[in-house]
Design a protein around this motif. Structure first.
Motif, PDB file in Angstrom:
ATOM      1  N   UNK A 138     -15.723  -3.072 -11.310  1.00  0.00           N
ATOM      2  CA  UNK A 138     -14.996  -2.508 -10.192  1.00  0.00           C
ATOM      3  C   UNK A 138     -15.991  -2.188  -9.087  1.00  0.00           C
ATOM      4  N   UNK A 139     -15.668  -2.567  -7.882  1.00  0.00           N
ATOM      5  CA  UNK A 139     -16.509  -2.286  -6.724  1.00  0.00           C
ATOM      6  C   UNK A 139     -15.962  -1.108  -5.935  1.00  0.00           C
ATOM      7  N   UNK A 140     -14.669  -1.140  -5.648  1.00  0.00           N
ATOM      8  CA  UNK A 140     -14.045  -0.036  -4.920  1.00  0.00           C
ATOM      9  C   UNK A 140     -12.591   0.057  -5.344  1.00  0.00           C
ATOM     10  N   UNK A 141     -12.070   1.265  -5.233  1.00  0.00           N
ATOM     11  CA  UNK A 141     -10.684   1.501  -5.630  1.00  0.00           C
ATOM     12  C   UNK A 141     -10.022   2.402  -4.611  1.00  0.00           C
ATOM     13  N   UNK A 142      -8.861   1.993  -4.147  1.00  0.00           N
ATOM     14  CA  UNK A 142      -8.081   2.809  -3.220  1.00  0.00           C
ATOM     15  C   UNK A 142      -6.753   3.100  -3.897  1.00  0.00           C
ATOM     16  N   UNK A 143      -6.478   4.377  -4.133  1.00  0.00           N
ATOM     17  CA  UNK A 143      -5.259   4.718  -4.854  1.00  0.00           C
ATOM     18  C   UNK A 143      -4.056   4.620  -3.938  1.00  0.00           C
ATOM     19  N   UNK A 144      -2.891   4.562  -4.540  1.00  0.00           N
ATOM     20  CA  UNK A 144      -1.656   4.502  -3.770  1.00  0.00           C
ATOM     21  C   UNK A 144      -1.304   5.854  -3.159  1.00  0.00           C
ATOM     22  N   UNK A 145      -1.962   6.910  -3.607  1.00  0.00           N
ATOM     23  CA  UNK A 145      -1.635   8.254  -3.137  1.00  0.00           C
ATOM     24  C   UNK A 145      -2.323   8.598  -1.834  1.00  0.00           C
ATOM     25  N   UNK A 146      -3.254   7.741  -1.388  1.00  0.00           N
ATOM     26  CA  UNK A 146      -3.918   8.015  -0.127  1.00  0.00           C
ATOM     27  C   UNK A 146      -5.163   8.855  -0.231  1.00  0.00           C
ATOM     28  N   UNK A 147      -5.581   9.177  -1.439  1.00  0.00           N
ATOM     29  CA  UNK A 147      -6.835   9.919  -1.596  1.00  0.00           C
ATOM     30  C   UNK A 147      -7.998   9.012  -1.212  1.00  0.00           C
ATOM     31  N   UNK A 155       0.858  -1.186   0.000  1.00  0.00           N
ATOM     32  CA  UNK A 155       0.000   0.000   0.000  1.00  0.00           C
ATOM     33  C   UNK A 155       0.890   1.230   0.000  1.00  0.00           C
ATOM     34  N   UNK A 156       0.480   2.215  -0.764  1.00  0.00           N
ATOM     35  CA  UNK A 156       1.331   3.373  -0.959  1.00  0.00           C
ATOM     36  C   UNK A 156       2.187   3.229  -2.209  1.00  0.00           C
ATOM     37  N   UNK A 157       2.284   2.008  -2.705  1.00  0.00           N
ATOM     38  CA  UNK A 157       3.002   1.754  -3.952  1.00  0.00           C
ATOM     39  C   UNK A 157       2.046   1.290  -5.039  1.00  0.00           C
ATOM     40  N   UNK A 158       1.035   0.553  -4.637  1.00  0.00           N
ATOM     41  CA  UNK A 158       0.066   0.015  -5.589  1.00  0.00           C
ATOM     42  C   UNK A 158      -1.331   0.501  -5.237  1.00  0.00           C
ATOM     43  N   UNK A 159      -2.132   0.733  -6.260  1.00  0.00           N
ATOM     44  CA  UNK A 159      -3.547   0.946  -6.018  1.00  0.00           C
ATOM     45  C   UNK A 159      -4.190  -0.402  -5.739  1.00  0.00           C
ATOM     46  N   UNK A 160      -5.176  -0.407  -4.880  1.00  0.00           N
ATOM     47  CA  UNK A 160      -5.856  -1.654  -4.529  1.00  0.00           C
ATOM     48  C   UNK A 160      -7.308  -1.546  -4.957  1.00  0.00           C
ATOM     49  N   UNK A 161      -7.762  -2.578  -5.607  1.00  0.00           N
ATOM     50  CA  UNK A 161      -9.099  -2.572  -6.191  1.00  0.00           C
ATOM     51  C   UNK A 161      -9.834  -3.842  -5.803  1.00  0.00           C
ATOM     52  N   UNK A 162     -11.105  -3.702  -5.457  1.00  0.00           N
ATOM     53  CA  UNK A 162     -12.003  -4.848  -5.329  1.00  0.00           C
ATOM     54  C   UNK A 162     -12.844  -4.910  -6.593  1.00  0.00           C
ATOM     55  N   UNK A 163     -12.867  -6.086  -7.193  1.00  0.00           N
ATOM     56  CA  UNK A 163     -13.713  -6.353  -8.353  1.00  0.00           C
ATOM     57  C   UNK A 163     -14.720  -7.441  -7.973  1.00  0.00           C
ATOM     58  N   UNK A 164     -15.773  -7.526  -8.747  1.00  0.00           N
ATOM     59  CA  UNK A 164     -16.672  -8.671  -8.626  1.00  0.00           C
ATOM     60  C   UNK A 164     -17.164  -9.069 -10.001  1.00  0.00           C
ATOM     61  N   UNK A 199     -12.815   5.309  -3.946  1.00  0.00           N
ATOM     62  CA  UNK A 199     -13.989   5.515  -4.782  1.00  0.00           C
ATOM     63  C   UNK A 199     -14.748   4.203  -4.904  1.00  0.00           C
ATOM     64  N   UNK A 200     -16.039   4.333  -5.160  1.00  0.00           N
ATOM     65  CA  UNK A 200     -16.919   3.174  -5.194  1.00  0.00           C
ATOM     66  C   UNK A 200     -17.799   3.196  -6.439  1.00  0.00           C
ATOM     67  N   UNK A 201     -18.205   2.008  -6.852  1.00  0.00           N
ATOM     68  CA  UNK A 201     -19.212   1.935  -7.895  1.00  0.00           C
ATOM     69  C   UNK A 201     -20.502   2.560  -7.381  1.00  0.00           C
ATOM     70  N   UNK A 202     -21.253   3.184  -8.273  1.00  0.00           N
ATOM     71  CA  UNK A 202     -22.507   3.822  -7.868  1.00  0.00           C
ATOM     72  C   UNK A 202     -23.436   2.838  -7.176  1.00  0.00           C
ATOM     73  N   UNK A 203     -23.399   1.593  -7.613  1.00  0.00           N
ATOM     74  CA  UNK A 203     -24.332   0.597  -7.097  1.00  0.00           C
ATOM     75  C   UNK A 203     -24.052   0.221  -5.642  1.00  0.00           C
ATOM     76  N   UNK A 204     -22.870   0.557  -5.123  1.00  0.00           N
ATOM     77  CA  UNK A 204     -22.539   0.169  -3.754  1.00  0.00           C
ATOM     78  C   UNK A 204     -22.240   1.379  -2.879  1.00  0.00           C
TER      79      UNK A 204
END
Length: 114
Positions: free
Chosen positions: A47-56, A29-38, A59-64
C-alpha cells in the motif's frame, strides 16, 4: 460496475517527480476508500496511500511519507510523487475498497526510476 483507469506513469530520473491519475467511470468517493498500491519486480504488493471514504486525512506508507501526496477531484484520484528513488520502480495500481460493493481495480501503470 465501476471502471478505474490509471494514467501518468513513465520513466523519470532519480529525484524527479510524477503524477498519477486514476479516473473512475462514476463518482464513488465518499462511498469507497481509494488506495494506491505498487508492486515492484519480485516483491509483494504494498500500500502506498489510502484515502478513506469518510474524508479523514489520507495515510501513507512510511517509505513515501512526506514525498507523496494523494487527493481526489471529481471522478479522479491522484498520486503526486516527488523525489523519486530507484526503489519506487513498480507497477502502480489504484483500487476502490470498503463497504459491501467497493472492490474494483485499475489495470496499473508502470513507473520506472533510473
Amino acid at each position: 460496475h465501476v471502471q478505474l483507469v490509471e494514467s501518468g506513469g513513465g520513466s523519470v530520473q532519480a529525484g524527479g517527480s510524477l503524477e498519477l491519475s486514476c479516473t473512475t467511470s462514476r463518482y464513488i468517493f465518499g462511498m469507497c476508500g481509494m488506495v494506491w498500491y505498487r508492486q515492484a519486480p519480485g516483491k509483494e504488493r504494498e500500500m502506498v496511500s489510502r484515502m478513506s471514504s469518510s474524508g479523514t486525512p489520507p495515510t501513507y506508507a512510511d517509505s513515501v511519507e512526506g514525498r507523496f501526496t494523494t487527493w481526489e477531484e471529481r471522478n479522479t484520484f491522484f498520486l503526486r510523487m516527488t523525489d523519486l528513488q530507484l526503489e519506487a520502480t513498480a507497477i502502480y495500481s489504484c483500487a476502490a475498497e470498503g463497504g459491501s460493493w467497493c472492490n474494483y481495480w485499475g489495470q496499473g501503470t508502470q513507473v520506472t526510476v533510473s
